[in-house]
Scaffold this motif. Structure first.
Motif, PDB file in Angstrom:
ATOM      1  N   TYR A 119      23.315 -12.043  36.440  1.00  0.00           N
ATOM      2  CA  TYR A 119      23.134 -12.476  37.489  1.00  0.00           C
ATOM      3  C   TYR A 119      22.759 -11.079  38.843  1.00  0.00           C
ATOM      4  N   GLN A 120      23.282 -10.120  38.435  1.00  0.00           N
ATOM      5  CA  GLN A 120      23.283  -9.088  39.176  1.00  0.00           C
ATOM      6  C   GLN A 120      21.789  -8.492  38.964  1.00  0.00           C
ATOM      7  N   PHE A 121      21.367  -8.341  38.002  1.00  0.00           N
ATOM      8  CA  PHE A 121      20.054  -7.909  37.510  1.00  0.00           C
ATOM      9  C   PHE A 121      18.817  -8.771  38.290  1.00  0.00           C
ATOM     10  N   LYS A 122      19.228 -10.056  38.345  1.00  0.00           N
ATOM     11  CA  LYS A 122      18.096 -11.047  39.133  1.00  0.00           C
ATOM     12  C   LYS A 122      18.258 -10.938  40.576  1.00  0.00           C
ATOM     13  N   VAL A 123      19.308 -10.442  41.143  1.00  0.00           N
ATOM     14  CA  VAL A 123      19.814 -10.367  42.467  1.00  0.00           C
ATOM     15  C   VAL A 123      18.994  -9.000  43.115  1.00  0.00           C
ATOM     16  N   GLU A 124      19.451  -7.919  42.349  1.00  0.00           N
ATOM     17  CA  GLU A 124      18.834  -6.676  42.676  1.00  0.00           C
ATOM     18  C   GLU A 124      17.564  -6.338  42.594  1.00  0.00           C
ATOM     19  N   TYR A 125      16.939  -6.691  41.126  1.00  0.00           N
ATOM     20  CA  TYR A 125      16.111  -6.296  40.812  1.00  0.00           C
ATOM     21  C   TYR A 125      14.986  -7.381  40.374  1.00  0.00           C
ATOM     22  N   ASN A 126      15.102  -8.570  40.809  1.00  0.00           N
ATOM     23  CA  ASN A 126      14.529  -9.617  40.579  1.00  0.00           C
ATOM     24  C   ASN A 126      13.916  -9.627  39.008  1.00  0.00           C
ATOM     25  N   ASP A 127      14.785  -9.382  38.216  1.00  0.00           N
ATOM     26  CA  ASP A 127      14.306  -9.282  36.725  1.00  0.00           C
ATOM     27  C   ASP A 127      12.908  -8.546  36.250  1.00  0.00           C
ATOM     28  N   ARG A 128      12.973  -7.386  37.209  1.00  0.00           N
ATOM     29  CA  ARG A 128      11.711  -6.464  36.906  1.00  0.00           C
ATOM     30  C   ARG A 128      12.116  -5.682  35.815  1.00  0.00           C
ATOM     31  N   VAL A 129      11.668  -5.586  34.731  1.00  0.00           N
ATOM     32  CA  VAL A 129      11.955  -4.714  33.566  1.00  0.00           C
ATOM     33  C   VAL A 129      11.395  -3.088  33.770  1.00  0.00           C
ATOM     34  N   LEU A 130      12.234  -2.207  33.695  1.00  0.00           N
ATOM     35  CA  LEU A 130      12.049  -0.946  33.713  1.00  0.00           C
ATOM     36  C   LEU A 130      12.494  -0.094  32.762  1.00  0.00           C
ATOM     37  N   THR A 131      12.020   0.555  31.761  1.00  0.00           N
ATOM     38  CA  THR A 131      12.177   1.373  30.969  1.00  0.00           C
ATOM     39  C   THR A 131      11.976   2.740  31.193  1.00  0.00           C
ATOM     40  N   PRO A 132      12.887   3.718  30.658  1.00  0.00           N
ATOM     41  CA  PRO A 132      12.366   5.212  30.778  1.00  0.00           C
ATOM     42  C   PRO A 132      11.049   5.785  30.481  1.00  0.00           C
ATOM     43  N   GLN A 133      10.607   5.099  29.539  1.00  0.00           N
ATOM     44  CA  GLN A 133       9.050   5.308  29.157  1.00  0.00           C
ATOM     45  C   GLN A 133       8.101   4.808  30.149  1.00  0.00           C
ATOM     46  N   THR A 134       8.494   3.790  30.695  1.00  0.00           N
ATOM     47  CA  THR A 134       7.433   3.238  31.701  1.00  0.00           C
ATOM     48  C   THR A 134       7.432   3.981  33.039  1.00  0.00           C
ATOM     49  N   TYR A 135       8.847   4.240  33.411  1.00  0.00           N
ATOM     50  CA  TYR A 135       9.240   5.088  34.483  1.00  0.00           C
ATOM     51  C   TYR A 135       8.476   6.597  34.534  1.00  0.00           C
TER      52      TYR A 135
ATOM     53  N   VAL B 250      17.237  10.751  29.721  1.00  0.00           N
ATOM     54  CA  VAL B 250      17.712  11.802  30.464  1.00  0.00           C
ATOM     55  C   VAL B 250      17.108  11.999  31.940  1.00  0.00           C
ATOM     56  N   PHE B 251      15.643  12.131  31.544  1.00  0.00           N
ATOM     57  CA  PHE B 251      14.853  12.195  32.749  1.00  0.00           C
ATOM     58  C   PHE B 251      15.165  11.237  33.943  1.00  0.00           C
ATOM     59  N   ALA B 252      14.761   9.895  33.323  1.00  0.00           N
ATOM     60  CA  ALA B 252      14.933   8.850  34.209  1.00  0.00           C
ATOM     61  C   ALA B 252      16.258   8.750  34.960  1.00  0.00           C
ATOM     62  N   LYS B 253      17.179   8.913  34.214  1.00  0.00           N
ATOM     63  CA  LYS B 253      18.555   8.715  34.889  1.00  0.00           C
ATOM     64  C   LYS B 253      18.972   9.634  35.641  1.00  0.00           C
ATOM     65  N   GLU B 254      17.995  10.894  36.040  1.00  0.00           N
ATOM     66  CA  GLU B 254      18.325  11.992  36.857  1.00  0.00           C
ATOM     67  C   GLU B 254      18.083  11.308  38.552  1.00  0.00           C
ATOM     68  N   ASP B 255      17.284  10.501  38.558  1.00  0.00           N
ATOM     69  CA  ASP B 255      17.198   9.709  39.808  1.00  0.00           C
ATOM     70  C   ASP B 255      18.306   8.531  39.892  1.00  0.00           C
ATOM     71  N   PRO B 256      19.331   8.731  40.910  1.00  0.00           N
ATOM     72  CA  PRO B 256      20.398   7.686  40.957  1.00  0.00           C
ATOM     73  C   PRO B 256      20.041   6.089  40.906  1.00  0.00           C
ATOM     74  N   LYS B 257      19.053   6.091  41.611  1.00  0.00           N
ATOM     75  CA  LYS B 257      18.423   4.310  41.761  1.00  0.00           C
ATOM     76  C   LYS B 257      18.159   4.044  40.525  1.00  0.00           C
ATOM     77  N   ILE B 258      17.155   4.896  39.730  1.00  0.00           N
ATOM     78  CA  ILE B 258      16.598   4.408  38.557  1.00  0.00           C
ATOM     79  C   ILE B 258      17.662   4.398  37.617  1.00  0.00           C
ATOM     80  N   LYS B 259      18.577   5.384  37.635  1.00  0.00           N
ATOM     81  CA  LYS B 259      19.682   5.361  36.600  1.00  0.00           C
ATOM     82  C   LYS B 259      20.442   4.058  36.578  1.00  0.00           C
ATOM     83  N   GLN B 260      20.656   3.616  37.734  1.00  0.00           N
ATOM     84  CA  GLN B 260      21.372   2.178  37.991  1.00  0.00           C
ATOM     85  C   GLN B 260      20.541   1.009  37.583  1.00  0.00           C
ATOM     86  N   HIS B 261      19.375   1.038  37.932  1.00  0.00           N
ATOM     87  CA  HIS B 261      18.260  -0.161  37.419  1.00  0.00           C
ATOM     88  C   HIS B 261      18.268   0.050  35.933  1.00  0.00           C
TER      89      HIS B 261
END
Length: 869
Positions: free
Chosen positions: A492-508, A825-836
């Motif tokens: 439910y949280q993933f749907k509300v906050e990110y609209n089920d948009r898949v984001l991986t460290p590799q794609t980021y 580790v690189f992707a999670k340096e950004d707080p917003k990306i880390k949360q996603h």
């Protein structure tokens, strides 16, 4: 009482051969000498009463499947009745192979045979069985013409043989089922350990964890030795002082297809460690990192051990209980250890309570702690160590203790490995489990008092596997319900906050690199040849102005004193002779200074600095601005390429401007262009001087600044002597005098610039032949030639190479050389990306765990269904 209990340990095969020899009798024993000797040797350990031989007559028959049944009987012990019946059947089947036996040995076993045979006969005399005659009697006769077989006293024995065959088949089938159950249990345990590892990645909360085996015990109780005996290696911290200061979450994974043994510390990322001495050192360092003032910490150490020699188990080793804190330890240490252990021994974890045999169980710290949280002893296994330090009677009393009963019972172990004096008996290997098991077997086999007790490290390992499997199985449904609830919330949280948009460290990372490359491509068009020329020309213009000021415009004055100078005033230049050497030397020296200031290094540095600044701007406009590691990597990539080309580019530029150091040829077009440019430079310089002068007037005040300037001028005219005694009444401070001198300098510079602007615009400066009268114009011509030459080689040697190699270097450093852990580790340096990413990973792990746990539950159901059948 079974045969094993009465006569000691004998194999099932020997027992059956003994039975067949006893039941057959002397009339049917006419075998070889080797057979008689073998059978005789098998009876030698038994002290059986001598009895009189009684021959037994029976009719032999053929049963083709009996060897298979007998082999399976040898594997799995049958019940007492099944064993007796099976023995009778085995006698009838083997009677044709073994035909003789010594009379005295038959007499020794006759009494025992009578009791067994009577019980078998009484159990089967009411069963009606079909005729399984072999077609040939014992005396060699065949069927008569009517097709009837001879009937004799052995008819009951034939029925016994048939019933025994059926019983043997049932027993063999049961043994096979037990083997299958053990294999299925190992598979089930391994699956549940995998689920537990997944849940540990999801969350550390107790609601999402399967149970583990928590090992508790006082210091010196042998707790570490028990764990090392199970693992087969010495790997736990050792020391006189308290070295276990943090919980060690130990996961043992059986790898039957791999011969290698290795360990991993998931949180440390050290990779596979095959040296268990290194594992011990790492654990010691991690524990001793807890300061002495703190003594213990609840931050667990996760250790996974993979080996074909370990069972699938999850165990937690905790600091040992103490009675009194040492002088160098905090006074609250005992309470801290109790609270830490209390936290881990809560339900549904299984408690492995370690106690030493030479310590009364009433004083066992482990049992005291377990009874507080498990008063009925339903999830506690008692382990009694150092069993060789007490006499067998006391040891048995301890293992069968009724004062502190435990549902799962007690296990006695001797985890001490053989000493170096026993090298001849125990061959040293890298795995100590075998040595410990051999040592335990040698001890307990010499003391039959322990026959009814559970003893030995191998028995303990099997018990732990069974208990952990059952405990985990009971926790499956509650854990599955908790996972389902957590998964619904995460989805439910993933749907509300990110609209089920898949984001991986590799794609980021890939998207960030593509964005940087796109902006870098725009940079290649913006920072081209024209922009580099503008950068260099601006720098050379400043150099020209500095040379003009130094050699033409500045008045040699020092502070408040009037300086006598041999310099000719600049106002004399327009009227100077055409061959005046003074002005010729001035211009030649200025030109030489401009061409010899190190144009190659200067221009290359300017372009590199410009590129570095542009790269910083690009990074700040992309996702990399919030990633220190990536920023540093990008800067390093750019710097390494530029530094590699620096020296060759500077040398190329310097070599190409060498002709201008000796002679500069000027065309009319170049002169006219430089004349206009020089005039504009002087105009800009005049504007800056006037702006600075006006700023001073506004800051100090027009009247006061005028007074200060007049005071300084009068002082200079009088060689620094004040003109009137009351001049100090003005209150001119040193700072104010400095401002006054600066104002005079700006005023005089403005006057010179106005004069030189008029000279540049005069008819005298229209011709290139009058270059000595117009140094501003000629130096601008030289600067322009230096700029154009430098730009040509900078573009070829530096810019083109950088624009080509930087994208490839970027891919190599941020794309190919980074591991998955580094990318995460690189992707999670950004707080917003880390949360996603963490929310997405949590959702995926919960889905994976739920799928696996549902699979395990289906596996259990299928097992139960097969058992019911």
């Amino acid at each position: 009482m079974s045969l094993t209990r009465q006569y000691g340990v004998v194999t099932a095969g020997r027992l059956l051969r003994m039975k067949q020899g006893l039941l057959s009798g002397s009339r049917s024993f006419y075998g070889t000498t080797r057979t008689r000797t073998m059978i005789s040797s098998q009876f030698s350990p038994f002290a059986i009463r001598r009895i009189h031989h009684q021959p037994v007559y029976h009719r032999s028959f053929s049963w083709s499947s009996m060897p298979k049944f007998a082999a399976k009987i040898a594997r799995v012990p049958a019940a007492a009745a099944s064993a007796a019946v099976g023995g009778a059947a085995y006698v009838n089947y083997k009677v044709q192979e073994v035909h003789s036996y010594t009379t005295d040995k038959l007499n020794q076993a006759s009494d025992w045979l009578s009791g067994v045979y009577s019980s078998v006969k009484d159990g089967i005399q009411s069963i009606e069985l079909p005729d399984f005659s072999s077609g040939e009697t014992e005396s060699g006769g065949k069927k008569n013409k009517k097709g009837e077989e001879e009937e004799g006293n052995n008819g009951g024995e034939e029925a016994a043989a048939t019933a025994a065959a059926a019983a043997a088949a049932v027993t063999a089938s049961t043994g096979a089922e037990e083997d299958g159950d053990e294999d299925q249990m190992m598979v089930l345990t391994k699956k549940m350990i995998e689920i537990r590892s997944i849940l540990q990645k999801v969350d550390q909360s107790e609601t999402l964890q399967l149970p583990s085996i928590v090992v508790i015990g006082s210091q010196s109780s042998g707790k570490s030795s028990v764990l090392e005996a199970i693992v087969g290696h010495e790997f736990l911290p050792k020391g006189n002082n308290m070295v276990t200061r943090r919980p060690i979450e130990l996961t043992l994974v059986n790898t039957p297809d791999s011969a290698a043994e290795y360990a991993e510390f998931p949180a440390l990322g050290l990779g596979k460690i095959t040296d268990f001495t290194q594992i011990q050192k790492t654990l010691t360092d991690l524990n001793l990192a807890v300061p002495d003032s703190q003594a213990v910490s609840d931050d667990p150490i996760q250790l996974h051990i993979y080996s074909p020699n370990v069972p699938d188990l999850t165990m937690i080793d905790l600091p040992g209980y103490i009675q009194v804190a040492a002088s160098d330890q905090p006074g609250s240490l005992k309470q801290q250890i109790n609270e830490l252990c209390e936290k881990y021994i809560q339900p549904p974890n299984v408690i492995l309570a370690i106690s030493a045999a030479d310590v009364d169980l009433a004083n066992s710290s482990a049992l005291k702690a377990s009874r507080r949280v498990d008063p009925r002893g339903e999830r506690t296994i008692g382990v009694i160590t150092k069993m060789d330090l007490v006499d067998p009677i006391r040891g048995v009393q301890t293992l069968t203790n009724q004062s502190y009963p435990l549902r799962m019972g007690y296990v006695g172990v001797i985890t001490r490995t053989p000493t170096s004096q026993s090298v001849g008996l125990f061959r040293r290997t890298s795995n100590i489990t075998t040595l410990v098991a051999q040592n335990e077997h040698n001890y307990f086999s010499q003391h039959p008092d322990y026959e009814d007790c559970t003893v030995g490290t191998l028995k303990l390992r099997g018990k732990l596997m069974t208990v952990l499997e059952k405990t985990m199985a009971n926790s499956l449904q509650p854990t599955a319900d908790a996972i389902q609830q957590e998964l619904e919330e995460a989805s439910y949280q993933f749907k509300v906050e990110y609209n089920d948009r898949v984001l991986t460290p590799q794609t980021y990372l890939a998207g960030s690199i593509d964005s940087l490359k796109l902006q870098f491509k725009e940079l290649t068009t913006q920072l081209g040849r024209n922009e580099v020329k503008r950068i260099l020309k601006r720098e050379f213009d400043q150099k020209v102005l500095d040379l003009l000021a130094q050699r033409y415009w500045n008045k040699p004055q020092d502070d408040m004193m009037k300086t006598m100078s041999k310099e000719q005033p600049l106002s004399d230049l327009p009227n100077a002779a055409i061959d005046d050497l003074y002005w010729h030397r001035k211009l030649d020296a200025s030109t030489s200074s401009l061409t010899k200031l190190g144009v190659g290094r200067l221009s290359t540095n300017l372009v590199i600095n410009a590129l570095s600044s542009e790269m910083e701007r690009l990074v700040d406009n992309t996702n990399f601005k919030t990633h220190p590691f990536a920023r540093e990597t990008i800067y390093d990539a750019a710097t390494s390429i530029l530094n590699t080309r620096f020296h060759s580019t500077a040398d190329q530029v310097e070599n190409c401007i060498k002709p201008y150091k000796y002679e500069v040829e000027v065309e009319d077009r170049e002169w006219a262009s430089s004349r206009d440019h020089a005039y504009n430079l002087l105009k800009e310089e005049l504007r800056q001087c006037e702006d600075s002068y006006q700023s001073l007037r506004r800051a100090i005040g027009s009247n006061k600044l005028t007074q200060v300037m007049k005071f300084i001028e009068k002082t200079r005219e009088n060689n620094g002597v004040q003109v009137t005694p009351d001049t100090e009444a003005f209150g001119f401070s040193p700072a104010l005098l400095a401002k006054g001198r600066e104002a005079i300098f700006l005023r005089d510079r403005s006057d010179i610039l106005k004069m030189r602007m008029a000279a540049v615009r005069s008819r005298q400066c229209k011709s290139k032949e009058n270059k000595y009268y117009c140094p501003e114009v000629f130096l601008d011509v030289v600067a322009d030639k230096l700029t154009q030459t430098a730009v040509l080689f900078l573009n070829v040697e530096l810019l083109s190479d950088f624009y080509y190699n930087f994208p490839r270097e970027l891919d190599a450093r941020l794309g190919k050389n980074l591991s998955e852990e580094q990318i995460e580790v690189f992707a999670k340096e950004d707080p917003k990306i880390k949360q996603h990413i963490e929310l997405q990973q949590r959702k995926e792990l919960l889905e994976l765990a739920l799928g696996k746990i549902e699979g395990v539950m289906e596996f259990q159901k299928s097992r139960q269904h097969s058992h019911h059948k």
